[in-house]
Design a protein around this motif. Sequence first.
Motif, PDB file in Angstrom:
ATOM      1  N   VAL A 163      -6.995  -3.589   7.032  1.00  0.00           N
ATOM      2  CA  VAL A 163      -7.416  -2.258   7.196  1.00  0.00           C
ATOM      3  C   VAL A 163      -8.379  -1.836   8.404  1.00  0.00           C
ATOM      4  O   VAL A 163      -9.159  -2.740   8.626  1.00  0.00           O
ATOM      5  N   VAL A 183      -8.983   4.385  -3.581  1.00  0.00           N
ATOM      6  CA  VAL A 183      -8.725   4.019  -2.165  1.00  0.00           C
ATOM      7  C   VAL A 183      -7.841   3.024  -2.283  1.00  0.00           C
ATOM      8  O   VAL A 183      -7.142   2.758  -1.389  1.00  0.00           O
ATOM      9  N   GLU A 216      -5.995  10.046   5.274  1.00  0.00           N
ATOM     10  CA  GLU A 216      -7.228  10.579   5.549  1.00  0.00           C
ATOM     11  C   GLU A 216      -8.475   9.779   5.561  1.00  0.00           C
ATOM     12  O   GLU A 216      -8.578   8.983   4.415  1.00  0.00           O
ATOM     13  N   GLU A 228     -18.720   4.011  -2.419  1.00  0.00           N
ATOM     14  CA  GLU A 228     -17.589   3.297  -3.002  1.00  0.00           C
ATOM     15  C   GLU A 228     -17.991   2.525  -4.191  1.00  0.00           C
ATOM     16  O   GLU A 228     -19.141   2.086  -4.172  1.00  0.00           O
ATOM     17  N   VAL A 269      -7.693   5.996   9.538  1.00  0.00           N
ATOM     18  CA  VAL A 269      -7.580   4.966   8.733  1.00  0.00           C
ATOM     19  C   VAL A 269      -6.167   4.371   8.592  1.00  0.00           C
ATOM     20  O   VAL A 269      -5.199   5.127   8.399  1.00  0.00           O
ATOM     21  N   ILE A 303     -10.579   0.955  10.532  1.00  0.00           N
ATOM     22  CA  ILE A 303     -11.019   2.502  10.289  1.00  0.00           C
ATOM     23  C   ILE A 303     -11.453   2.658  12.009  1.00  0.00           C
ATOM     24  O   ILE A 303     -12.252   1.862  12.473  1.00  0.00           O
ATOM     25  N   LYS A 338       0.715  -1.122  -0.053  1.00  0.00           N
ATOM     26  CA  LYS A 338       0.048   0.203   0.021  1.00  0.00           C
ATOM     27  C   LYS A 338       0.821   1.036  -0.070  1.00  0.00           C
ATOM     28  O   LYS A 338       0.624   2.182  -0.708  1.00  0.00           O
ATOM     29  N   MET A 367     -13.688   5.956  -4.497  1.00  0.00           N
ATOM     30  CA  MET A 367     -14.500   6.607  -3.694  1.00  0.00           C
ATOM     31  C   MET A 367     -15.107   7.758  -4.576  1.00  0.00           C
ATOM     32  O   MET A 367     -14.610   8.529  -5.144  1.00  0.00           O
TER      33      MET A 367
HETATM   34  P1  AMP Z   1      -8.770  -1.644   1.167  1.00  0.00           P
HETATM   35  O1  AMP Z   1      -8.442  -3.032   1.541  1.00  0.00           O
HETATM   36  O2  AMP Z   1      -7.899  -0.364   0.788  1.00  0.00           O
HETATM   37  O3  AMP Z   1      -9.804  -1.779  -0.058  1.00  0.00           O
HETATM   38  O4  AMP Z   1      -9.525  -0.835   2.253  1.00  0.00           O
HETATM   39  C1  AMP Z   1     -10.939  -1.794   2.717  1.00  0.00           C
HETATM   40  C2  AMP Z   1     -11.965  -1.050   2.856  1.00  0.00           C
HETATM   41  O5  AMP Z   1     -11.820  -0.045   3.729  1.00  0.00           O
HETATM   42  C3  AMP Z   1     -12.398  -0.256   1.645  1.00  0.00           C
HETATM   43  O6  AMP Z   1     -12.940  -0.874   0.722  1.00  0.00           O
HETATM   44  C4  AMP Z   1     -13.153   0.845   2.188  1.00  0.00           C
HETATM   45  O7  AMP Z   1     -14.469   0.696   2.487  1.00  0.00           O
HETATM   46  C5  AMP Z   1     -12.401   1.262   3.343  1.00  0.00           C
HETATM   47  N1  AMP Z   1     -11.391   2.332   3.292  1.00  0.00           N
HETATM   48  C6  AMP Z   1      -9.969   2.042   2.950  1.00  0.00           C
HETATM   49  N2  AMP Z   1      -9.254   3.466   2.950  1.00  0.00           N
HETATM   50  C7  AMP Z   1     -10.297   4.429   3.188  1.00  0.00           C
HETATM   51  C8  AMP Z   1     -10.139   5.746   3.366  1.00  0.00           C
HETATM   52  N3  AMP Z   1      -9.172   6.450   3.060  1.00  0.00           N
HETATM   53  N4  AMP Z   1     -11.457   6.310   3.610  1.00  0.00           N
HETATM   54  C9  AMP Z   1     -12.545   5.849   3.905  1.00  0.00           C
HETATM   55  N5  AMP Z   1     -12.822   4.400   3.655  1.00  0.00           N
HETATM   56  C10 AMP Z   1     -11.452   3.861   3.509  1.00  0.00           C
END
Ligand code: AMP
Length: 425
Positions: free
Chosen positions: A159, A288, A192, A198, A147, A161, A107, A279
């Motif tokens: 991930v 994202v 952030e 999404e 996050v 939150i 990432k 997003m």
């Molecule tokens: P990822 O593995 O990066 O897809 O993250 C898993 C989920 O976390 C995503 O599908 C989003 O729903 C949420 N997510 C990840 N990054 C963010 C962000 N910066 N702001 C809001 N939601 C996020």
Amino acid sequence: MNILILGSGGREHAFTYKLVQSKKVTQIFVAPGNAGTQEIATNININPTDFEAIKNAVLRHQISMVIVGPEAPLVAGVHDFFLADEELKNIPVIGPKKDGAILEGSKDFSKEFMIKHGIPTAKYKSFTQESLEEGKLFLETLNPPYVLKADGLAAGKGVLILDALDEAKAELEEMVSNQKFGNASSTVVIEEFLKGIELSVFVLTDGKSYKILPSAKDYKRIGEGDQGLNTGGMGAISPVPFADQAFLNKVEELVVKPTILGLQKDGIDYRGFIFIGLMNDNGAPSVVEYNVRMGDPETEVVLPRIESDLFDLFEGVAHQNLHEKEFSVTDNIATTVMLVSGGYPEAYEKGKLISGLKTIKNSIVFHAGTSIKNNTVVTNGGRVIAVTSLAYSIQEALDMSYKTIGGIYFEKMNYRKDIGFDLVD
Ligand code: AMP
Ligand code: GLY
């Protein structure tokens, strides 16, 4: 032409289903596959990250193309392995090499790539155990929710939150100092929080040109109303109604083009799928994440809508003439509902007999976690079957999927009854 598909989920069954339709394909092998791929192709019992075993199978079955479903073999370098082998180097692999797969494998790398190439994404900083205190100070400069993302692959669980600053600081420490996600969290990206809705956009590229595949939205939580634990995905819909043409044009100009150009500028020869998690904040797209493969269950709604010959598109990727290939998508809407084992995404049992699969009429049944035992189809995973239907409206397609599900049964079968709840009036 014989081809080999690596993987064993609903995504790989959907690939198999689509590629069986191509006149140019003679025989399809799937490693390791599931009960669904076994019905229409030949399963080979090989782990997709066992490259030597893959090599043997490719030579034995005179395979002329390899399509990689999941990210693990890509991140581990299956494409590089082929290129470095005298006997395999001319056999095209659909999926990036290590230098491209790192877009999903790290990432921190993917965020740096986005910032470098001006691709809209949340502001971020990365931290390790050495910079833990700076990480805590950085959290103090942000507004909640916080996050936190493990840098490496963490089986979709990396991930967090969090609403409370204290909790975010404690979790950061757990990740970098106590290896909460093993090695994957020795570096943590803090970013952030992005507002908005999404969706995912999929791109197929030969490294020079690209095709934008249908958009999709998946339903990740186990419970109705998007409540409860995260899963691999409980259902999906394509296209996404709130991603209108104006928004998709922005995605193409602000995200897709700079991504393909960025890969070129960085000397990354990328041949395969790019899954862009986005997003939509009042019409403004922000990335994202990138994945270097198709999504599951998104593939189960995206591929059935593609009218063109998928193998022909893959040949375009392999020979870098994708721009010459015909590409069309049906206007019909596709929905899929995932049937899962009771208990999933936590502990669940396997080996349950699945009934009702022989009489499917108005849906397409994609197998995910299934296998064949004593000539019958049994459950073999958390996500078991994806039931896809196509119709003129989301509601109609959902009604068809739920009607089909009414005829399918296995002990402790669970599924969400509200897929698409936020998209139908
Ligand atoms: P990822 O593995 O990066 O897809 O993250 C898993 C989920 O976390 C995503 O599908 C989003 O729903 C949420 N997510 C990840 N990054 C963010 C962000 N910066 N702001 C809001 N939601 C996020
Ligand atoms: N459904 C989300 C994924 O495949 O990553």
